[in-house]
Structures are given as structure tokens and as C-alpha cells.
Write an enzyme that holds these catalytic residues in place. Structure first.
Site, PDB file in Angstrom:
ATOM      1  N   HIS A 147      -3.471   2.574  13.900  1.00  0.00           N
ATOM      2  CA  HIS A 147      -3.961   2.401  12.522  1.00  0.00           C
ATOM      3  C   HIS A 147      -2.954   1.578  11.709  1.00  0.00           C
ATOM      4  CE1 HIS A 147      -5.805   3.841   8.662  1.00  0.00           C
ATOM      5  NE2 HIS A 147      -4.553   3.694   8.244  1.00  0.00           N
ATOM      6  N   GLU A 148      -1.684   1.929  11.816  1.00  0.00           N
ATOM      7  CA  GLU A 148      -0.656   1.223  11.036  1.00  0.00           C
ATOM      8  C   GLU A 148      -0.454  -0.206  11.539  1.00  0.00           C
ATOM      9  OE1 GLU A 148       0.133   2.510   8.370  1.00  0.00           O
ATOM     10  OE2 GLU A 148      -0.573   4.546   8.793  1.00  0.00           O
ATOM     11  N   HIS A 151      -3.103  -2.291  10.080  1.00  0.00           N
ATOM     12  CA  HIS A 151      -2.808  -2.707   8.704  1.00  0.00           C
ATOM     13  C   HIS A 151      -1.992  -3.998   8.712  1.00  0.00           C
ATOM     14  CE1 HIS A 151      -4.468   0.248   6.068  1.00  0.00           C
ATOM     15  NE2 HIS A 151      -3.788   1.269   6.547  1.00  0.00           N
ATOM     16  N   GLU A 224      -8.800   0.846   4.449  1.00  0.00           N
ATOM     17  CA  GLU A 224      -8.545   2.002   5.311  1.00  0.00           C
ATOM     18  C   GLU A 224      -9.603   2.117   6.399  1.00  0.00           C
ATOM     19  OE1 GLU A 224      -5.957   4.080   5.592  1.00  0.00           O
ATOM     20  OE2 GLU A 224      -5.037   2.727   4.131  1.00  0.00           O
TER      21      GLU A 224
END
Length: 294
Positions: A147-148, A151, A224
Site C-alpha cells: 500500500h505504501e 503511494h 487511498e
């Protein structure tokens, strides 16, 4: 890059449109008739320079600020098997995502969280808390790291910086216009800047800033969902859903500093009108989006 160029072009176009609208509405004529001689074009340039300067300075300092505020320690030479696994996982995911490997750090905190920040896709930081490493299994941690990394790969830091710059520009510009109007039309100041300008512009900037932050937070919530989808691609959809459900069971904790809270894996719980100011959508909505294959 196309997304960045689009945002810059949109900002320029909006500023041009705003200038045209001001002239069509006759605002310049009204102000000049009242003796303000306000140069709207110069004010627009001033607002844009100040608005974007603050955003980009914050972006440039983001990694340093994140390390200082959380006490994150970058993994230079892994001291144990867990650190080796975290570092190798981020390296593998970064290669898959087609970006340079971010710095990987661990920070001491009981909070179950992780975040990414940095000035560019190839100059970023991914950090994870000791609380998350202790509380989640490795499949879930892998998904959180994915997930990071997503980003970073999506360019979310620079995108939010540009959006904040646009918002700052409008807030500064409109607050000065309101200050001039109040000072000239209500306080009847003939020359220079009277107390009405300073009082009204400060009050207007606070109010407009609060309202404008809802726009930034809306964009933050949308990215997100994209990062969750990216994490699902890098680690597997099942792992990403499992990680979000683990966070949900832990009551969505988040004690990250405000300066980097928007870049964490989970956000603060907010309901009602406060939801407009939330940087993250509810975990239930994120899980549903993944289950639907969004």
C-alpha cells in the site's frame, strides 16, 4: 508525469478563468472607483508564488520531518531477520512498481501504522511502526508495505502538494480581495491599508482555509482507494483485505503527527461533518471496494 502536468495546467487555466470572471463581473471597476487600484493580475501571481512555495517547501522537508517526528530509523544494515525481510519486501515491491527503492525505516510506537513520504517517486521513505510488526502476520505486513509503495509509485506526495498549492493560491487570493473590499467599502480607508484589510483578510484566510481543506481531504480519500488497489496488485488482494480487516479490529488507531497523518495506512475515526476533514475513508468502505474489485 501526465497527471502532474494536468494539475499544473488546470491551476493555470483556473487562474486565467478567475481573472476573466473578475473583469466580467466588473469587480476591478468597483474597486478602482473606490480608490483601491488593486492589481488583480499581480495579486494572482503573488498568491500562486506564496501558495505553491509553502507546499513545495513542505514536500522538500517531508522526509526529514517524518524521521524527526516519529523517530524512524532507516535500515542501513539489517540487524535481524525481521529487518532483512522488511527491507527485501520493499525492494521487491519497488522493482515491480517500476520505481527506485525508497528508504525503509522502522519507528518505535505501539500504534499500528505505516506511512510513505518524500519529494518524488525515486526519493521517498517508507516507514512501519513496531506496533504493526508485532500485531500483524507477515502476509498483512506485506500488504501494508505494498500500500505504501503504491503511494510512492502513484506520485501521491507530489500530487497532493500540487493540489494544496492550488488551494493555497485561491485562499490567499480571495482573502486579500475580501480584505480590500472590507477596508475600502466598510472602513472607508482612502490610501494604503487600514485595519479593516488586515483583520478581514486574516479572518477570511482562516475561514477559507478550513473550507478548502475539505477539497484536499477529498482527494486524499480517493488516493487511498488507489493505494489499496496497488497494494492488492503487489501483495495479493486477499492479503490487502486481511490487513485492512486487522486494522478494523484494532479500532482504526492512528497517533501519527498531523504533518504526516494523511500518509499513514489508517486514519482517524471521524463521523458526521467531521468526515469531510478525514484524510482516509472508513476501512469498511475500503474493504468493500477491494471485494468488488474496484
Amino acid at each position: 508525469m501526465s497527471r502532474i502536468l494536468m494539475l499544473v495546467a488546470t491551476n493555470v487555466a483556473v487562474l486565467i478563468v478567475l481573472t476573466i470572471v473578475m473583469r466580467l463581473l466588473g469587480l476591478e471597476s468597483i474597486l478602482n472607483a473606490e480608490g483601491t487600484q488593486l492589481d488583480l493580475q499581480s495579486l494572482l501571481i503573488f498568491s500562486a508564488v506564496i501558495g505553491f512555495a509553502g507546499s513545495f517547501i513542505s514536500l522538500a522537508l517531508s522526509k526529514w520531518m517524518a524521521k524527526r517526528s516519529t523517530g524512524a530509523k532507516v535500515i542501513e544494515s539489517p540487524r535481524n531477520e525481521l529487518e532483512r525481510w522488511v527491507l527485501s519486501t520493499v525492494q521487491r515491491q519497488a522493482r515491480t512498481a517500476g520505481i527506485g527503492c525508497p528508504q525503509v525505516a522502522i519507528y518505535e510506537s505501539p500504534d499500528v501504522n505505516a506511512f510513505a513520504t518524500g519529494a518524488s517517486r525515486n526519493n521517498a521513505l517508507v516507514a512501519v511502526s513496531t506496533g504493526l510488526l508485532r500485531s500483524m502476520d507477515r502476509d498483512s505486513v506485506e500488504a501494508v508495505l505494498g500500500h505504501e509503495v503504491s503511494h510512492v509509485a502513484n506520485g501521491d506526495m507530489i500530487t497532493l502538494t500540487l493540489i494544496q498549492g492550488v488551494v493555497n493560491t485561491f485562499v490567499i487570493f480571495l482573502s486579500r480581495i475580501i480584505g480590500f473590499l472590507v477596508d475600502r467599502l466598510l472602513f472607508k480607508t482612502q490610501r494604503g491599508y487600514g485595519p479593516g484589510f488586515f483583520i478581514a483578510s486574516i479572518v477570511a484566510q482562516i475561514i477559507l482555509g478550513v473550507l478548502a481543506s475539505t477539497i484536499v481531504m477529498w482527494f486524499s480519500r480517493q488516493r487511498e482507494f488507489r493505494a489499496d488497489a496497488g497494494g492488492a496488485q503487489l501483495a495479493g488482494r486477499r492479503k490487502m483485505i486481511s490487513a485492512l480487516r486487522s486494522l478494523q479490529r484494532m479500532h482504526e488507531p492512528n497517533d501519527l503527527p498531523d504533518s504526516i497523518a494523511a500518509f499513514g495506512i489508517s486514519g482517524r475515526k471521524r463521523g458526521g461533518i467531521r468526515r469531510l476533514f478525514a484524510s482516509h475513508p472508513p476501512l469498511s468502505e475500503r474493504i468493500e471496494a477491494l471485494e468488488r474489485g474496484r
